[in-house]
Design a protein around this motif. Structure first.
Motif, mmCIF file in Angstrom:
data_model
loop_
_atom_site.group_PDB
_atom_site.id
_atom_site.type_symbol
_atom_site.label_atom_id
_atom_site.label_comp_id
_atom_site.label_asym_id
_atom_site.label_seq_id
_atom_site.Cartn_x
_atom_site.Cartn_y
_atom_site.Cartn_z
ATOM 1 N N VAL A 118 0.849 -1.190 0.000
ATOM 2 C CA VAL A 118 0.000 0.000 0.000
ATOM 3 C C VAL A 118 0.886 1.242 0.000
ATOM 4 O O VAL A 118 1.747 1.400 0.864
ATOM 5 C CB VAL A 118 -0.939 0.010 1.226
ATOM 6 C CG1 VAL A 118 -1.825 1.249 1.198
ATOM 7 C CG2 VAL A 118 -1.785 -1.259 1.258
ATOM 8 N N PHE A 119 0.659 2.119 -0.978
ATOM 9 C CA PHE A 119 1.394 3.372 -1.095
ATOM 10 C C PHE A 119 0.460 4.544 -0.825
ATOM 11 O O PHE A 119 -0.698 4.532 -1.246
ATOM 12 C CB PHE A 119 1.987 3.530 -2.501
ATOM 13 C CG PHE A 119 3.195 2.678 -2.773
ATOM 14 C CD1 PHE A 119 4.459 3.132 -2.456
ATOM 15 C CD2 PHE A 119 3.055 1.433 -3.354
ATOM 16 C CE1 PHE A 119 5.569 2.345 -2.712
ATOM 17 C CE2 PHE A 119 4.151 0.649 -3.622
ATOM 18 C CZ PHE A 119 5.422 1.104 -3.292
ATOM 19 N N SER A 120 0.970 5.571 -0.173
ATOM 20 C CA SER A 120 0.254 6.839 -0.089
ATOM 21 C C SER A 120 0.293 7.519 -1.454
ATOM 22 O O SER A 120 1.329 7.548 -2.116
ATOM 23 C CB SER A 120 0.891 7.736 0.972
ATOM 24 O OG SER A 120 0.415 9.056 0.863
ATOM 25 N N ASN A 121 -0.839 8.066 -1.888
ATOM 26 C CA ASN A 121 -0.895 8.679 -3.214
ATOM 27 C C ASN A 121 0.094 9.829 -3.352
ATOM 28 O O ASN A 121 0.768 9.964 -4.383
ATOM 29 C CB ASN A 121 -2.313 9.180 -3.501
ATOM 30 C CG ASN A 121 -3.281 8.051 -3.755
ATOM 31 O OD1 ASN A 121 -2.912 6.998 -4.257
ATOM 32 N ND2 ASN A 121 -4.529 8.258 -3.400
ATOM 33 N N ALA A 122 0.184 10.674 -2.319
ATOM 34 C CA ALA A 122 1.086 11.817 -2.393
ATOM 35 C C ALA A 122 2.542 11.365 -2.462
ATOM 36 O O ALA A 122 3.333 11.882 -3.257
ATOM 37 C CB ALA A 122 0.863 12.735 -1.184
ATOM 38 N N GLU A 123 2.926 10.370 -1.642
ATOM 39 C CA GLU A 123 4.297 9.881 -1.668
ATOM 40 C C GLU A 123 4.610 9.166 -2.984
ATOM 41 O O GLU A 123 5.730 9.227 -3.489
ATOM 42 C CB GLU A 123 4.534 8.923 -0.483
ATOM 43 C CG GLU A 123 4.461 9.588 0.878
ATOM 44 C CD GLU A 123 5.542 10.652 1.052
ATOM 45 O OE1 GLU A 123 6.647 10.480 0.505
ATOM 46 O OE2 GLU A 123 5.277 11.660 1.728
ATOM 47 N N MET A 124 3.607 8.508 -3.546
ATOM 48 C CA MET A 124 3.831 7.804 -4.808
ATOM 49 C C MET A 124 4.160 8.784 -5.927
ATOM 50 O O MET A 124 5.063 8.547 -6.744
ATOM 51 C CB MET A 124 2.579 6.979 -5.157
ATOM 52 C CG MET A 124 2.659 6.287 -6.508
ATOM 53 S SD MET A 124 1.247 5.229 -6.810
ATOM 54 C CE MET A 124 1.707 3.815 -5.818
ATOM 55 N N LEU A 125 3.447 9.924 -5.983
ATOM 56 C CA LEU A 125 3.689 10.888 -7.050
ATOM 57 C C LEU A 125 5.018 11.618 -6.887
ATOM 58 O O LEU A 125 5.510 12.223 -7.837
ATOM 59 C CB LEU A 125 2.544 11.899 -7.115
ATOM 60 C CG LEU A 125 1.203 11.366 -7.631
ATOM 61 C CD1 LEU A 125 0.204 12.496 -7.753
ATOM 62 C CD2 LEU A 125 1.382 10.676 -8.975
ATOM 63 N N LYS A 126 5.578 11.573 -5.673
ATOM 64 C CA LYS A 126 6.890 12.195 -5.475
ATOM 65 C C LYS A 126 8.020 11.302 -5.984
ATOM 66 O O LYS A 126 9.153 11.758 -6.126
ATOM 67 C CB LYS A 126 7.111 12.479 -3.984
ATOM 68 C CG LYS A 126 6.195 13.564 -3.417
ATOM 69 C CD LYS A 126 6.445 13.759 -1.932
ATOM 70 C CE LYS A 126 5.495 14.797 -1.341
ATOM 71 N NZ LYS A 126 5.696 14.955 0.121
ATOM 72 N N SER A 127 7.709 10.030 -6.249
ATOM 73 C CA SER A 127 8.727 9.085 -6.694
ATOM 74 C C SER A 127 8.710 8.959 -8.215
ATOM 75 O O SER A 127 7.747 9.355 -8.883
ATOM 76 C CB SER A 127 8.486 7.708 -6.067
ATOM 77 O OG SER A 127 8.402 7.796 -4.659
ATOM 78 N N VAL A 128 9.779 8.389 -8.745
ATOM 79 C CA VAL A 128 9.845 8.089 -10.178
ATOM 80 C C VAL A 128 9.104 6.774 -10.419
ATOM 81 O O VAL A 128 9.387 5.760 -9.766
ATOM 82 C CB VAL A 128 11.305 7.985 -10.655
ATOM 83 C CG1 VAL A 128 11.358 7.599 -12.115
ATOM 84 C CG2 VAL A 128 12.024 9.306 -10.422
ATOM 85 N N ILE A 129 8.149 6.797 -11.331
ATOM 86 C CA ILE A 129 7.316 5.627 -11.604
ATOM 87 C C ILE A 129 7.693 5.052 -12.965
ATOM 88 O O ILE A 129 7.657 5.754 -13.983
ATOM 89 C CB ILE A 129 5.817 5.991 -11.587
ATOM 90 C CG1 ILE A 129 5.436 6.592 -10.226
ATOM 91 C CG2 ILE A 129 4.955 4.777 -11.898
ATOM 92 C CD1 ILE A 129 4.025 7.145 -10.179
ATOM 93 N N HIS A 130 8.074 3.787 -12.987
ATOM 94 C CA HIS A 130 8.369 3.084 -14.241
ATOM 95 C C HIS A 130 7.147 2.234 -14.594
ATOM 96 O O HIS A 130 6.774 1.335 -13.845
ATOM 97 C CB HIS A 130 9.592 2.174 -14.085
ATOM 98 C CG HIS A 130 10.838 2.910 -13.679
ATOM 99 N ND1 HIS A 130 11.770 3.361 -14.588
ATOM 100 C CD2 HIS A 130 11.304 3.278 -12.456
ATOM 101 C CE1 HIS A 130 12.749 3.967 -13.955
ATOM 102 N NE2 HIS A 130 12.495 3.933 -12.655
ATOM 103 N N ASN A 131 6.522 2.549 -15.730
ATOM 104 C CA ASN A 131 5.329 1.824 -16.158
ATOM 105 C C ASN A 131 5.706 0.844 -17.277
ATOM 106 O O ASN A 131 5.872 1.237 -18.439
ATOM 107 C CB ASN A 131 4.258 2.811 -16.643
ATOM 108 C CG ASN A 131 2.901 2.148 -16.782
ATOM 109 O OD1 ASN A 131 2.807 0.952 -17.020
ATOM 110 N ND2 ASN A 131 1.851 2.928 -16.642
ATOM 111 N N GLN A 132 5.866 -0.435 -16.916
ATOM 112 C CA GLN A 132 6.246 -1.439 -17.910
ATOM 113 C C GLN A 132 5.091 -1.814 -18.839
ATOM 114 O O GLN A 132 5.306 -2.377 -19.906
ATOM 115 C CB GLN A 132 6.756 -2.714 -17.222
ATOM 116 C CG GLN A 132 8.130 -2.587 -16.587
ATOM 117 C CD GLN A 132 8.051 -2.137 -15.138
ATOM 118 O OE1 GLN A 132 6.968 -2.036 -14.598
ATOM 119 N NE2 GLN A 132 9.195 -1.862 -14.527
#
Length: 248
Positions: free
Chosen positions: A225-239
């Motif tokens: 489970v990720f916090s939405n705000a913390e998730m958007l602060k990270s680099v997201i790799h969408n495979q």
């Protein structure tokens, strides 16, 4: 003479109110029948939404509207006229809110059905969030308009709500941050439900996008489970959106 009007004047007012009520009932029935036949022949959802909106026209509103029109033929005291007019405007605003709410709910149902057919679970979640906000704004605006119509000074009320809103926002700023991050995910769509993404050292499949959290199913099986705000602060790799994969 009763309340400043003769018996014949009251009878005329009653006749006008009855005629207006019958006309409005007949108009509602006629339009509903026409829209129902049109909705059966067309594939667009606009007529279905209009039919849902018309179906939320309550008989009490028609009765109050007829009584108000009938009261216009009476010579009432100024205070009574003011009360009747305020009640009529309040009834009209409340009915307008019901029309708007019915339209929003019908549109939401249509959008959710559309996303379900496309197997877009993220779209279903986003539709629910956006339309909840739209309904909340609608009822808040209508409530303020009704209070203003009743003679309440809403300027002070709005100012008080503004000060209280600032205090509440400071108290729940983390929750609000996650809420706005959720809307950002919904509108910008960096990923949707079913995408395989990597955040930091975690790789998994998106299972759910909520108002506060997003849940991934990791490759090892557990749910993360990720916090939405913390998730958007990270680099997201969408495979999931990779067209080609390069391997050295």
């Amino acid at each position: 003479v009763f309340y400043g009007n003769t018996f014949s004047t009251w009878m005329v007012a009653a006749g006008i109110a009855t005629a207006v009520a019958l006309a409005l009932y007949g108009l509602r029935y006629f339009v509903k029948c026409r829209l129902s036949k049109l909705a059966e022949r067309t594939e667009t959802k606009i007529d279905d939404i209009l039919l849902e909106v018309l179906g939320s026209t309550y008989s009490l509103f028609i009765l109050l509207a007829a009584l108000f029109v009938g009261s216009l033929s009476l010579d009432l005291p100024e205070r009574a006229t003011l009360i009747v007019s305020r009640l009529a405007v309040a009834a009209l605003l409340f009915q307008a809110a019901l029309w708007g709410d019915a339209g929003i709910r019908a549109w939401r149902t249509h959008s959710q059905d559309k996303h379900s057919l496309l197997a877009n679970h993220a779209g279903v979640t986003s539709v629910g969030t956006l339309f909840f906000v739209a309904r909340m704004i609608l009822w808040t605006v209508i409530a303020l308009m009704v209070l203003d119509n009743m003679g309440v000074n809403i300027t002070t009320l709005v100012a008080s709500l503004g000060v209280g809103g600032i205090a509440v926002a400071l108290a729940v700023q983390n929750v609000l941050g996650d809420l706005f991050a959720s809307l950002s995910i919904v509108l910008d769509k960096p990923f949707v439900v079913g995408d395989s993404i990597t955040i930091g050292d975690t790789t998994g499949t998106v299972e759910y996008i909520g108002v506060k959290t997003t849940r991934l199913r990791a490759l090892t099986g557990e749910q993360i489970v990720f916090s939405n705000a913390e998730m958007l602060k990270s680099v997201i790799h969408n495979q999931q959106r990779m067209v080609t994969r390069r391997a050295a």
